[in-house]
Design a protein around this motif. Sequence first.
Motif, PDB file in Angstrom:
ATOM      1  N   PRO A  41       5.291  21.571  10.162  1.00 57.53           N
ATOM      2  CA  PRO A  41       4.318  21.724   9.109  1.00 57.53           C
ATOM      3  C   PRO A  41       3.780  23.062   8.638  1.00 57.53           C
ATOM      4  N   VAL A  42       3.777  23.541   7.437  1.00 58.04           N
ATOM      5  CA  VAL A  42       3.340  24.472   6.870  1.00 58.04           C
ATOM      6  C   VAL A  42       2.080  25.042   7.150  1.00 58.04           C
ATOM      7  N   GLY A  43       1.915  26.214   7.542  1.00 58.67           N
ATOM      8  CA  GLY A  43       0.641  27.007   7.595  1.00 58.67           C
ATOM      9  C   GLY A  43       0.307  28.442   7.157  1.00 58.67           C
ATOM     10  N   THR A  44       0.710  28.406   5.835  1.00 56.47           N
ATOM     11  CA  THR A  44       0.929  29.579   5.150  1.00 56.47           C
ATOM     12  C   THR A  44      -0.135  30.712   5.470  1.00 56.47           C
ATOM     13  N   GLN A  45      -1.317  30.390   5.529  1.00 57.24           N
ATOM     14  CA  GLN A  45      -2.286  31.696   5.832  1.00 57.24           C
ATOM     15  C   GLN A  45      -2.956  31.453   7.294  1.00 57.24           C
ATOM     16  N   ALA A  46      -2.064  31.284   8.168  1.00 56.96           N
ATOM     17  CA  ALA A  46      -2.598  31.148   9.631  1.00 56.96           C
ATOM     18  C   ALA A  46      -3.313  30.082   9.957  1.00 56.96           C
ATOM     19  N   THR A  47      -3.257  28.781   8.916  1.00 58.35           N
ATOM     20  CA  THR A  47      -3.686  27.437   9.145  1.00 58.35           C
ATOM     21  C   THR A  47      -3.151  26.543   8.412  1.00 58.35           C
ATOM     22  N   VAL A  48      -2.587  25.207   9.172  1.00 56.83           N
ATOM     23  CA  VAL A  48      -2.102  24.021   8.471  1.00 56.83           C
ATOM     24  C   VAL A  48      -3.321  23.505   7.693  1.00 56.83           C
ATOM     25  N   ILE A  74       4.776  25.007  14.025  1.00 55.83           N
ATOM     26  CA  ILE A  74       4.311  25.101  12.684  1.00 55.83           C
ATOM     27  C   ILE A  74       4.824  26.327  11.964  1.00 55.83           C
ATOM     28  N   LEU A  75       4.662  26.562  10.558  1.00 53.19           N
ATOM     29  CA  LEU A  75       5.480  27.839   9.729  1.00 53.19           C
ATOM     30  C   LEU A  75       3.938  28.690   9.626  1.00 53.19           C
ATOM     31  N   SER A  76       4.294  29.917   9.451  1.00 54.84           N
ATOM     32  CA  SER A  76       3.137  30.867   8.780  1.00 54.84           C
ATOM     33  C   SER A  76       4.424  31.830   7.976  1.00 54.84           C
ATOM     34  N   ASN A  77       3.459  32.792   7.569  1.00 55.09           N
ATOM     35  CA  ASN A  77       4.308  33.470   6.393  1.00 55.09           C
ATOM     36  C   ASN A  77       4.001  34.885   6.298  1.00 55.09           C
ATOM     37  N   HIS A 134       1.939  36.586   2.931  1.00 51.75           N
ATOM     38  CA  HIS A 134       0.573  36.246   3.048  1.00 51.75           C
ATOM     39  C   HIS A 134      -0.177  36.900   4.017  1.00 51.75           C
ATOM     40  N   LEU A 135       0.395  36.892   5.216  1.00 48.30           N
ATOM     41  CA  LEU A 135      -0.504  37.388   6.342  1.00 48.30           C
ATOM     42  C   LEU A 135      -0.468  39.014   6.224  1.00 48.30           C
ATOM     43  N   TYR A 136       0.425  39.563   5.581  1.00 49.57           N
ATOM     44  CA  TYR A 136       0.651  41.131   5.365  1.00 49.57           C
ATOM     45  C   TYR A 136      -0.599  41.568   4.306  1.00 49.57           C
ATOM     46  N   LEU A 137      -0.692  40.529   3.335  1.00 43.51           N
ATOM     47  CA  LEU A 137      -1.395  41.046   2.433  1.00 43.51           C
ATOM     48  C   LEU A 137      -2.734  40.555   2.776  1.00 43.51           C
ATOM     49  N   ARG A 138      -3.029  39.534   3.633  1.00 43.65           N
ATOM     50  CA  ARG A 138      -4.493  39.154   3.834  1.00 43.65           C
ATOM     51  C   ARG A 138      -4.462  38.421   5.087  1.00 43.65           C
ATOM     52  N   ILE A 176      -3.899  41.070  13.108  1.00 45.98           N
ATOM     53  CA  ILE A 176      -3.558  39.980  13.486  1.00 45.98           C
ATOM     54  C   ILE A 176      -2.970  40.505  15.045  1.00 45.98           C
ATOM     55  N   GLU A 177      -1.981  41.635  14.903  1.00 46.72           N
ATOM     56  CA  GLU A 177      -1.637  42.369  16.231  1.00 46.72           C
ATOM     57  C   GLU A 177      -2.855  42.666  16.931  1.00 46.72           C
ATOM     58  N   LYS A 178      -3.920  43.322  16.521  1.00 48.25           N
ATOM     59  CA  LYS A 178      -5.121  43.548  17.407  1.00 48.25           C
ATOM     60  C   LYS A 178      -5.846  42.369  18.053  1.00 48.25           C
TER      61      LYS A 178
END
Length: 374
Positions: free
Chosen positions: A36-43, A59-62, A65-69, A75-77
């Motif tokens: 399942p695709v979870g583009t912005q850290a959520t499916v 699941i997938l993320s991106n 998208h996550l670099y921009l927002r 997310i590392e923190k």
Amino acid sequence: MAAIKYRLIKKDSRTNARLGILETPHGVIETPVFMPVGTQATVKAMTPEELKEIGATIILSNTYHLYLRPGHKIIEKAGGLHRFMNWDRAILTDSGGFQIFSLSSLRKIKEEGVEFRSHIDGSKHFFTPEKVIEIQNALGSDIIMSFDECAPYPADYEYVKNSMELTIKWAERGKKAHKNTEKQALFGIVQGGIYEDLRKECAQRLVEMDFPGYSIGGLSVGEPKNVMYDIVDLTTEYLPENKPRYLMGVGSPDDLIEGVIRGVDMFDCVLPTRIARNGTVFTSKGKLIVRDAPYAEDFSPLDEECDCYTCKNYSRAYIRHLFKANEILAARLATIHNLYFLIKLMERIREAIRQDRLLEFKKQFFKKYGYKEE
Ligand SMILES: CNc1nc2c(CCNCc3ccccc3)c3nc(N)[nH]c(=O)c3cc2[nH]1
């Protein structure tokens, strides 16, 4: 110790289908698998608990998208993407190449990297293979993708050849930049458009670099299905048997079955979640647009043969009402069902491979679903 370990359990006797086990730092995945695709850290519309309930193992993320927002540093923190989104099973992140070309405006492709504008606020950014690895290292996903260029379809031979050469150079640079090989498996992505010689050359040069897994990119971009299937068939021929193959952006039920038959182990697609939010669901007898009038007084489940939470507790009439009333629950119930349908389909495919009756399963599924046999 490598980040992932793939074991080929069984090969189908009449097709290139494989039954496998993929061990990751965040759990074991049975392949073939739908992700399942979870583009912005959520499916979208699903909690992690509901994803586990329906059997999702990865699941997938991106990266894009996550670099921009909200930004990979945040997310590392937070302790990485698993912690941030409360998902303790496997995560695969795409490298952002495809998203830059499909989402952002103003792109300049150079050997060094790609300049693009954010689709959110128009700000300018520059991705290089090294940058994209750094972002995915910060996210902490279990499987990460090389930075690649997904050539458009159609595209002429010269364009695709140059683009494929660039993808190879970027794969080399990404592999050099990737430090966290113990925890994160970097896949090479095979490009080459619809040109057999370019696909062969690209696959062979990536295999020489010895990645732990290989993605088949540049497909599901508008080409005819039989062209996609032929390229998949050709490409898997040049990929090692003991490594997983991931067909990017695929797909619908028929594409999943056809892809498995041609030796693909991993799939992702936004389709099931996207069409669910628009009121279209998969059923064993084909797609059903539940928001349509005929279902106003239909008190049967979406799919008689489905035992998902939605089909056990709600009727078509009720779900149609929710869509017409623009209720949030509509998207949730339809998404649960569509994801369950594809995850269950993969389970039935794995069972069919185990019992050496995959072609019979395909025939019976296609007949019921209303697909024409090839
Ligand atoms: C739909 N057809 C299609 N999708 C393709 C993708 C993206 C796969 N989906 C990843 C995703 C991850 C999180 C959120 C949303 C999507 C590709 N990705 C890369 N890197 N390269 C491709 O060639 C490539 C080709 C594709 N064709």
